[in-house]
Design an enzyme around this catalytic site. Structure first.
Site, mmCIF file in Angstrom:
data_model
loop_
_atom_site.group_PDB
_atom_site.id
_atom_site.type_symbol
_atom_site.label_atom_id
_atom_site.label_comp_id
_atom_site.label_asym_id
_atom_site.label_seq_id
_atom_site.Cartn_x
_atom_site.Cartn_y
_atom_site.Cartn_z
ATOM 1 N N LYS A 189 0.817 -1.225 0.000
ATOM 2 C CA LYS A 189 0.000 0.000 0.000
ATOM 3 C C LYS A 189 0.848 1.272 0.000
ATOM 4 O O LYS A 189 0.472 2.254 -0.622
ATOM 5 C CB LYS A 189 -0.967 0.006 1.179
ATOM 6 C CG LYS A 189 -0.303 0.117 2.538
ATOM 7 C CD LYS A 189 -1.330 0.032 3.660
ATOM 8 C CE LYS A 189 -0.682 0.030 5.020
ATOM 9 N NZ LYS A 189 0.007 1.244 5.377
ATOM 10 N N THR A 190 2.023 1.233 0.689
ATOM 11 C CA THR A 190 2.858 2.448 0.742
ATOM 12 C C THR A 190 3.368 2.804 -0.649
ATOM 13 O O THR A 190 3.451 3.979 -1.019
ATOM 14 C CB THR A 190 4.029 2.263 1.729
ATOM 15 O OG1 THR A 190 3.496 1.817 2.983
ATOM 16 C CG2 THR A 190 4.770 3.567 1.959
ATOM 17 N N ASP A 247 -3.653 7.235 4.843
ATOM 18 C CA ASP A 247 -3.176 5.879 5.087
ATOM 19 C C ASP A 247 -3.838 5.331 6.358
ATOM 20 O O ASP A 247 -4.270 6.098 7.214
ATOM 21 C CB ASP A 247 -1.646 5.925 5.253
ATOM 22 C CG ASP A 247 -1.029 4.537 5.261
ATOM 23 O OD1 ASP A 247 -1.701 3.584 4.830
ATOM 24 O OD2 ASP A 247 0.136 4.410 5.695
ATOM 25 N N GLU A 248 -3.904 3.991 6.478
ATOM 26 C CA GLU A 248 -4.467 3.332 7.673
ATOM 27 C C GLU A 248 -5.853 3.897 8.010
ATOM 28 O O GLU A 248 -6.160 4.211 9.156
ATOM 29 C CB GLU A 248 -3.528 3.504 8.887
ATOM 30 C CG GLU A 248 -2.119 2.964 8.679
ATOM 31 C CD GLU A 248 -2.029 1.439 8.645
ATOM 32 O OE1 GLU A 248 -3.094 0.782 8.642
ATOM 33 O OE2 GLU A 248 -0.911 0.913 8.577
ATOM 34 N N ARG A 295 2.125 -11.183 10.235
ATOM 35 C CA ARG A 295 3.480 -10.615 10.389
ATOM 36 C C ARG A 295 4.533 -11.608 9.893
ATOM 37 O O ARG A 295 5.676 -11.233 9.651
ATOM 38 C CB ARG A 295 3.797 -10.297 11.863
ATOM 39 C CG ARG A 295 2.907 -9.295 12.575
ATOM 40 C CD ARG A 295 2.707 -8.026 11.826
ATOM 41 N NE ARG A 295 1.462 -8.089 11.055
ATOM 42 C CZ ARG A 295 1.165 -7.286 10.056
ATOM 43 N NH1 ARG A 295 2.011 -6.370 9.659
ATOM 44 N NH2 ARG A 295 0.018 -7.414 9.404
ATOM 45 N N GLN A 353 -7.626 -5.184 9.700
ATOM 46 C CA GLN A 353 -6.512 -4.811 10.575
ATOM 47 C C GLN A 353 -6.872 -3.652 11.502
ATOM 48 O O GLN A 353 -5.999 -2.961 12.004
ATOM 49 C CB GLN A 353 -5.281 -4.441 9.738
ATOM 50 C CG GLN A 353 -4.697 -5.626 8.991
ATOM 51 C CD GLN A 353 -3.367 -5.285 8.331
ATOM 52 O OE1 GLN A 353 -2.344 -5.186 8.979
ATOM 53 N NE2 GLN A 353 -3.406 -5.119 7.017
#
Length: 692
Positions: free
Chosen positions: A35-36, A221-222, A626, A252
């Protein structure tokens, strides 16, 4: 590299997310889906391909670390003037910029103070102690309630009508006094950084038009972590143009306790019917087995937008579930296994991460790691600069070099106690505001006697006289000796003993303060004789002031270090990483151990009682995703609680994982005896190679 070359490196869904600029866009980005890259490439695309000025673009996220990483990546794409004026910041920094630009409309003076949570707690303690003796738990509860009201855009005058019981009625009364005092001190707290801009933009059409002219495109973002006020800030700024991209993953969302609302993803579709939803489902991090487990687990939660993560990384190893006799055996197993795996697999220590639901689970593990001399980093420990005694000492140092620092003044004017209450400080602040002077300077003015009782004026005068005396001694000679003398003279150590739960704690806290003063001394030494010949020539004849200048420069460096400490870079030394599942979000590791897969631990007892198991499932999903190569889940049959061993029930989440992908150990009904024997031989071989 040109923007077209950068786009060619993205997969088709990522390219679609970058190129869509004609309306509102939600990028539903699964864990590890890049996504970044989408956000940073889209910023470059808007500037280089669409001709938009960088100063008209704002990209916001939640942490300084994420904003810094985004800024660095964009900086590699937009060179020179191209990126001039671009805003890449946290939500709170954007709010702070709006407040700074709208001081007059908000009724604040320049140089307003920002209260951190500890400053706010000190003010609440003073206000609440006026009613009765209160303990830390009550103060924390009121602080949390006020924070929740602010995040939900409930102003002090409205809180009483929202209060559901006696505790909330009390909190609402404190909230009203707290807001009045903050305004009198020309100060805002952390939650105000969003609340004040939103309240202003809602009521002031001219201010709203100004900020809509400044920001033409927003990237968030997020997005699943936004609360009510953050959602409204984005909506207010973008409602007219409808040109924004938000990136998030409802699976998330693990910060409901902090006010985050994953349902904001749904509300967005209702408020912007033309919302284009683009799903990023290709994962670049984990094996197929790990992703299948994550997908199967999270499918038990309800979804508005369905998505399924997939990967080209191959199936990988099965997920191991290790059942241990008790919590000590669990910690022993994890520590010894990391040791043997490091040797056998030639791995680095940093390749291993141990995740858990609560910090208390790390205590036993730390002892075992120390026993095996395994280096580790424990995330989430208290930063040196965030300790109360260090904040007190830093406030004294800040006030000594800058008497106009109102925030520092407010923190320590009554530490140790000098009989200066919040009522006195409110009147002092109002007087200082009318006169246009700092709180410290206001204490020296004769006019103050008309505003305050003689006793209050005397107490304030004693404090400022004390600080003036220390500053004089600093100017006259040994500045460090003057600072050490100040701590002895006000008997700060006795104050620590009065307020500590045990003498050993007070002793440690005082030792921390002396460590800070030692650091200050060390920080001065590089400043001495470190100048260029030209600078030394300029400073000729100024030897008398050198010590004071040096101590001021050293204190300024310490203040800066305090800020940097809170924004510390990731530690990349070779150590095993220990952290909570909450703290692990956004990180990834080759080998992950998830500890404590038991009912009442994960999912947590509070969540089971409150009916919020869905959030705990999302937390487990974050933990699982993770892992890049291997994932090991551990649990104990018994765990100590209140001094006695209690039987544990395996977590319901274990039954929600695909059984064919699990390899059980320590459970005869599900264990392969041949694999058990092979594991025993592996462990012996590992120990032999260690001894060899």
């Amino acid at each position: 590299m040109s923007i077209h070359q950068r786009l060619a490196k993205l997969n088709p869904r990522q390219q679609e997310a970058v190129r869509y600029i004609d309306g509102p866009c939600l990028v539903l980005a699964g864990a590890g889906s890049g996504k970044t890259s989408v956000i940073t490439t889209k910023i470059a695309y808007l500037v280089q391909e669409c001709g938009m000025s960088a100063r008209r673009i704002a990209a916001v996220t939640f942490t300084n670390k994420a904003a810094r990483e985004m800024k660095e990546r964009v900086g590699q794409m937009l060179k020179g003037k191209e990126g001039h004026g671009l805003t890449v910041s946290t939500f709170h920094t954007l709010g702070l910029n709006i407040i700074r630009g709208e001081l007059k409309a908000l009724g604040y003076k320049p140089g307003f103070s920002l209260f951190d949570p500890e400053d706010a707690k000190a003010l609440l303690r003073d206000l609440m102690n006026k009613d009765a003796q209160v303990d830390a738990e009550q103060i924390n509860a009121v602080q949390a309630q006020i924070s929740q009201w602010k995040n939900d855009l409930i102003l002090p005058g409205e809180a009483l009508s929202h209060a559901a019981d006696d505790d909330q009625h009390f909190a609402a009364r404190v909230y009203e006094a707290y807001g009045r005092h903050l305004k009198a001190y020309n100060a805002v707290d952390f939650d105000d950084l969003i609340l004040l801009p939103v309240a202003l933009l809602q009521r002031d059409p001219e201010a709203l038009a100004r900020w809509r002219r400044k920001i033409h495109y927003m990237l968030v973002d997020e997005y699943q972590d936004t609360n009510v006020s953050q959602y409204l800030l984005v909506k207010l700024l973008m409602e007219e143009r409808k040109t924004f991209t938000v990136v998030g993953d409802d699976d998330q969302s693990i910060y409901a306790w902090r006010g985050a609302r994953p349902e904001n993803l749904v509300t967005l579709g209702e408020d912007f019917p033309r919302l284009n939803v683009i799903k990023l489902e290709q994962n670049y991090r984990s094996t197929g087995t790990i992703l299948r487990a994550a997908n199967t687990l999270i499918a038990n939660n309800p979804h508005v937008y369905e998505k399924t993560l997939w990967s080209e990384m191959g199936q990988g190893a099965p997920i191991r579930v290790v059942v241990n006799r008790h919590e000590e055996a669990e910690a022993e197993r994890v520590a010894s296994e990391i040791l043997t795996r490091r040797i056998k697999e030639r791995a680095e220590w940093r390749d291993f991460a141990v995740l858990y639901r609560g910090n208390f689970q790390a205590r036993l593990l730390e002892l075992k790691l120390q026993h095996y001399q395994i280096p580790y980093k424990l995330s989430g420990g208290t930063s040196f600069f965030s300790r109360n005694e260090i904040k007190d000492a830093m406030a004294y140092l800040r006030l000594l070099i800058n008497p106009a620092d109102d925030n520092a003044f407010l923190r320590i004017v009554n530490v140790p106690r000098r009989e200066i209450g919040p009522g006195t400080l409110e009147k002092l602040a109002n007087y200082a505001t009318e006169r246009g002077v700092s709180l410290f300077d206001a204490c020296h003015e004769l006019g103050l006697e008309q505003q305050l009782p003689a006793r209050a004026v005397e107490c304030l005068g004693r404090f400022t006289h004390f600080i003036d005396g220390v500053r004089r001694r600093m100017d006259q000679g040994d500045a460090l000796a003057a600072i050490r003398g100040m701590l002895h003279e006000m008997d700060y150590e006795a104050w620590l003993y009065q307020n500590a739960s045990a003498p050993t704690i007070a002793e440690k806290r005082m030792a921390n303060v002396w460590t800070l003063i030692d650091q200050l001394e060390k920080s001065m030494k590089p400043a001495l004789g470190n100048e260029s010949p030209e600078e030394r020539a300029e400073q000729a004849g100024e030897e008398d002031d050198a010590e004071t200048d040096d101590v001021e420069a050293a204190i300024s460096r310490l203040v800066l270090r305090d800020i940097l400490e809170q924004q510390a870079e990731e530690d990349d030394t070779d150590r095993v990483q220990l952290l909570t599942m909450h703290a692990s979000k956004g990180l990834e590791f080759p080998h992950v151990y998830l500890m404590g897969l038991e009912e009442e631990l994960l999912p947590h007892r509070n969540a089971i009682e409150a009916g919020t198991v869905e959030e705990e499932r999302r937390l487990a999903y974050v933990g699982i995703t993770r892992a890049r190569q291997t994932l090991t889940l551990t649990l104990a049959r018994q765990r100590k609680a209140f001094g006695e061993l209690m039987d544990c029930v395996p977590s319901r989440f274990l039954d929600e994982l695909p059984p064919d992908d699990l390899e059980w150990e320590g459970r005869p009904d599900r264990e392969d005896p041949d694999k058990k024997q092979a594991r025993g031989q592996d462990a012996i071989a590992g120990l032999r190679s260690l001894l060899g």
